[in-house]
Design a protein around this motif. Structure first.
Motif, PDB file in Angstrom:
ATOM      1  N   ASP A  47      -4.912  -3.264  -9.928  1.00 25.27           N
ATOM      2  CA  ASP A  47      -4.385  -1.897  -9.863  1.00 25.27           C
ATOM      3  C   ASP A  47      -3.227  -1.818  -8.870  1.00 25.27           C
ATOM      4  O   ASP A  47      -2.251  -1.114  -9.112  1.00 25.27           O
ATOM      5  CB  ASP A  47      -5.480  -0.914  -9.456  1.00 25.27           C
ATOM      6  CG  ASP A  47      -6.543  -0.726 -10.524  1.00 25.27           C
ATOM      7  OD1 ASP A  47      -6.311  -1.113 -11.689  1.00 25.27           O
ATOM      8  OD2 ASP A  47      -7.610  -0.182 -10.187  1.00 25.27           O
ATOM      9  N   ALA A  48      -3.318  -2.559  -7.771  1.00 25.75           N
ATOM     10  CA  ALA A  48      -2.256  -2.566  -6.759  1.00 25.75           C
ATOM     11  C   ALA A  48      -0.941  -3.091  -7.335  1.00 25.75           C
ATOM     12  O   ALA A  48       0.138  -2.622  -6.957  1.00 25.75           O
ATOM     13  CB  ALA A  48      -2.670  -3.397  -5.554  1.00 25.75           C
ATOM     14  N   ASP A  49      -1.008  -4.044  -8.271  1.00 27.70           N
ATOM     15  CA  ASP A  49       0.203  -4.560  -8.922  1.00 27.70           C
ATOM     16  C   ASP A  49       0.890  -3.449  -9.717  1.00 27.70           C
ATOM     17  O   ASP A  49       2.117  -3.333  -9.702  1.00 27.70           O
ATOM     18  CB  ASP A  49      -0.127  -5.721  -9.872  1.00 27.70           C
ATOM     19  CG  ASP A  49      -0.743  -6.919  -9.169  1.00 27.70           C
ATOM     20  OD1 ASP A  49      -0.428  -7.142  -7.981  1.00 27.70           O
ATOM     21  OD2 ASP A  49      -1.532  -7.628  -9.819  1.00 27.70           O
ATOM     22  N   TYR A  50       0.097  -2.662 -10.421  1.00 26.57           N
ATOM     23  CA  TYR A  50       0.648  -1.549 -11.202  1.00 26.57           C
ATOM     24  C   TYR A  50       1.198  -0.460 -10.289  1.00 26.57           C
ATOM     25  O   TYR A  50       2.268   0.085 -10.545  1.00 26.57           O
ATOM     26  CB  TYR A  50      -0.410  -0.976 -12.147  1.00 26.57           C
ATOM     27  CG  TYR A  50      -0.649  -1.845 -13.352  1.00 26.57           C
ATOM     28  CD1 TYR A  50       0.260  -1.864 -14.408  1.00 26.57           C
ATOM     29  CD2 TYR A  50      -1.767  -2.657 -13.442  1.00 26.57           C
ATOM     30  CE1 TYR A  50       0.057  -2.669 -15.510  1.00 26.57           C
ATOM     31  CE2 TYR A  50      -1.980  -3.464 -14.546  1.00 26.57           C
ATOM     32  CZ  TYR A  50      -1.059  -3.468 -15.575  1.00 26.57           C
ATOM     33  OH  TYR A  50      -1.260  -4.269 -16.674  1.00 26.57           O
ATOM     34  N   ALA A  51       0.481  -0.163  -9.230  1.00 19.16           N
ATOM     35  CA  ALA A  51       0.953   0.861  -8.288  1.00 19.16           C
ATOM     36  C   ALA A  51       2.261   0.426  -7.634  1.00 19.16           C
ATOM     37  O   ALA A  51       3.191   1.227  -7.490  1.00 19.16           O
ATOM     38  CB  ALA A  51      -0.119   1.137  -7.235  1.00 19.16           C
ATOM     39  N   GLU A  52       2.354  -0.851  -7.280  1.00 17.82           N
ATOM     40  CA  GLU A  52       3.586  -1.374  -6.685  1.00 17.82           C
ATOM     41  C   GLU A  52       4.752  -1.295  -7.665  1.00 17.82           C
ATOM     42  O   GLU A  52       5.906  -1.104  -7.266  1.00 17.82           O
ATOM     43  CB  GLU A  52       3.374  -2.820  -6.242  1.00 17.82           C
ATOM     44  CG  GLU A  52       4.530  -3.413  -5.466  1.00 17.82           C
ATOM     45  CD  GLU A  52       4.229  -4.807  -4.975  1.00 17.82           C
ATOM     46  OE1 GLU A  52       5.109  -5.682  -5.161  1.00 17.82           O
ATOM     47  OE2 GLU A  52       3.140  -5.035  -4.426  1.00 17.82           O
TER      48      GLU A  52
END
Length: 91
Positions: A47-52
């Motif tokens: 999810d952090a990859d998408y948020a970034e």
């Protein structure tokens, strides 16, 4: 335009409709992207990859479908074996 990317629920499905680099390109062009929490897990995207990349993370499929203007999926929606999908175009 807000594109929604739900988590694929078909057994054994490891793909996701958009990966973070493509989300980043869409966001740069002014498109909002909403990704269901855990949608990229099976494809090794956190999810952090998408948020970034600029996506907003939706807590579940219900909230994603409520907000998205367009939903991108790898597989069709899951129905019972004798189920049917009917779609209507709106003007």
């Amino acid at each position: 335009m807000k594109i929604g990317i739900p988590r694929e629920i078909h057994p054994g499905e490891r793909r996701v409709a958009l990966c973070p680099p493509h989300v980043k390109k869409l966001v740069k062009r002014g498109v909002s992207v909403l990704v269901e929490a855990g949608a990229g897990d099976a494809a090794s995207f956190a999810d952090a990859d998408y948020a970034e990349a600029g996506a907003t993370i939706a807590k579940d499929a219900v909230s994603l479908y409520a907000e998205a203007d367009l939903v991108a999926k790898v597989r069709p929606p899951e129905l019972r074996e004798d189920g049917t999908i009917v779609c209507f175009e709106t003007a």
